[in-house]
Design a protein around this motif. Sequence first.
Motif, short mmCIF file in Angstrom:
data_model
loop_
_atom_site.label_atom_id
_atom_site.label_comp_id
_atom_site.label_asym_id
_atom_site.label_seq_id
_atom_site.Cartn_x
_atom_site.Cartn_y
_atom_site.Cartn_z
N ALA A 131 0.73 -1.33 -0.01
CA ALA A 131 -0.01 0.23 -0.19
C ALA A 131 0.85 1.27 0.03
N GLY A 132 1.74 1.33 -0.64
CA GLY A 132 2.81 2.70 -0.83
C GLY A 132 3.61 2.99 0.54
N ILE A 133 3.74 1.94 1.40
CA ILE A 133 4.44 2.30 2.59
C ILE A 133 5.87 1.70 2.31
N TRP A 134 6.73 2.86 2.20
CA TRP A 134 7.97 2.43 1.58
C TRP A 134 9.32 2.98 2.70
N PRO A 135 10.15 2.03 2.83
CA PRO A 135 11.20 2.35 3.75
C PRO A 135 11.90 3.40 3.21
N ALA A 136 12.57 4.23 4.23
CA ALA A 136 13.44 5.56 3.83
C ALA A 136 14.63 5.00 2.77
N HIS A 137 14.87 5.76 1.77
CA HIS A 137 16.07 5.58 0.77
C HIS A 137 16.09 4.19 0.05
N SER A 138 14.83 3.50 0.12
CA SER A 138 14.82 2.24 -0.63
C SER A 138 14.64 2.72 -2.08
N PRO A 139 15.28 2.04 -2.85
CA PRO A 139 15.23 2.38 -4.55
C PRO A 139 13.86 2.11 -5.10
N LEU A 140 13.15 2.90 -5.76
CA LEU A 140 12.04 2.43 -6.23
C LEU A 140 12.08 1.79 -7.67
N GLU A 141 10.96 1.00 -7.99
CA GLU A 141 10.65 0.66 -9.29
C GLU A 141 9.41 1.37 -9.67
N VAL A 142 9.53 1.49 -11.26
CA VAL A 142 8.81 2.19 -12.03
C VAL A 142 8.14 1.26 -13.35
N ALA A 143 6.90 1.50 -13.38
CA ALA A 143 6.52 0.79 -14.53
C ALA A 143 5.09 1.49 -15.09
N VAL A 144 4.91 1.58 -16.53
CA VAL A 144 4.07 2.01 -16.90
C VAL A 144 2.75 1.44 -17.20
N ILE A 145 1.39 2.13 -16.64
CA ILE A 145 0.11 1.27 -16.73
C ILE A 145 -0.77 1.93 -17.84
N ASP A 146 -0.65 3.17 -18.48
CA ASP A 146 -1.49 3.59 -19.68
C ASP A 146 -0.69 4.84 -20.19
N LEU A 147 -1.18 5.01 -21.41
CA LEU A 147 -0.66 6.12 -22.15
C LEU A 147 -2.01 7.03 -22.70
N ALA A 148 -1.89 8.25 -22.62
CA ALA A 148 -2.58 9.27 -23.37
C ALA A 148 -2.07 10.02 -24.30
N PRO A 149 -2.29 9.74 -25.63
CA PRO A 149 -1.28 10.61 -26.64
C PRO A 149 -2.33 11.92 -27.03
N ASN A 150 -1.66 13.10 -27.47
CA ASN A 150 -2.22 14.00 -27.97
C ASN A 150 -3.44 14.64 -27.54
N ALA A 151 -3.22 14.69 -25.86
CA ALA A 151 -4.43 15.20 -24.97
C ALA A 151 -5.69 14.44 -25.42
N LYS A 152 -5.70 13.14 -25.81
CA LYS A 152 -6.90 12.54 -26.23
C LYS A 152 -7.20 11.30 -25.10
N GLU A 153 -7.96 10.44 -25.26
CA GLU A 153 -8.29 9.45 -24.33
C GLU A 153 -7.19 8.35 -24.28
N LEU A 154 -7.08 7.67 -23.03
CA LEU A 154 -6.33 6.34 -23.15
C LEU A 154 -6.19 5.62 -24.28
N ILE A 155 -5.27 5.14 -24.96
CA ILE A 155 -5.26 4.28 -25.84
C ILE A 155 -5.71 2.76 -25.49
N ALA A 156 -6.49 2.05 -26.29
CA ALA A 156 -7.03 0.84 -26.20
C ALA A 156 -6.06 -0.05 -25.53
N PRO A 157 -6.36 -1.16 -24.66
CA PRO A 157 -5.51 -1.90 -24.05
C PRO A 157 -4.66 -2.76 -25.05
N ARG A 158 -5.14 -3.43 -25.92
CA ARG A 158 -4.25 -4.18 -27.06
C ARG A 158 -3.10 -3.45 -27.69
N PRO A 159 -3.46 -2.24 -28.22
CA PRO A 159 -2.22 -1.39 -28.96
C PRO A 159 -1.48 -0.91 -27.78
#
Length: 206
Positions: A97-125
């Motif tokens: 639940a986002g409770i992080w120890p101090a100074h622990s390195p973070l992982e990052v991952a993309v969950i969605d994209l919204a190009p050109n100020a439009k809606e989120l792109i569909a899941p398959r593309p």
Amino acid sequence: MKTYPSILSYKIAPLNFDAYTFCKLDGRSMRAEWTKKRGWFKFGSREVLFDESELHLGRALPAFRDKLAEPLTKLAIDQRYESLVVFVEAWVPGTTAGIWPAHSPLEVAVIDLAPNAKELIAPRPYFKLMEKYDIAHAALICYKRWNQPFVERVRACGLVTSQSDEGVIGKSGEGKKLIMRKAKTQAWTDRVRAFYGDKVEKMVDL
């Protein structure tokens, strides 16, 4: 900057649809905005903008720049986007639940994209782009019918991945007809209750 839409729980939203099912990463969400002229110039949580001085998500910016900025820039240029808002989850493996120890390195991952100020792109593309450009993203688990038996399997930890055991997100459709639903595992729910006690129902959408 575009904000990420709220994802309804299976408890309050209709089921019975076919969906691409992704791992729900257990961390904190952030967003980043790119334009062709300015590069990556704006970062925010769901509610506010922030920089590296922010106590929690500020720690995610170096990880974003090191791991995601370059391949996402190449994707945007190749796809001829004028602008792109990317939604990212930041987390520390083994935490809840986002409770992080101090100074622990973070992982990052993309969950969605919204190009050109439009809606989120569909899941398959979206998934095809993540794979093509080798961008860290929430794992695609399956393409399944979201119905009550499926949700019950999720609740019983039947879809746990190495990324997270929080639960899953189901995505179907595209544009303004995009459907997104979430379901969380009982094991994760119990751990969060152990942290927060009686306040948990108000703090976390279970």
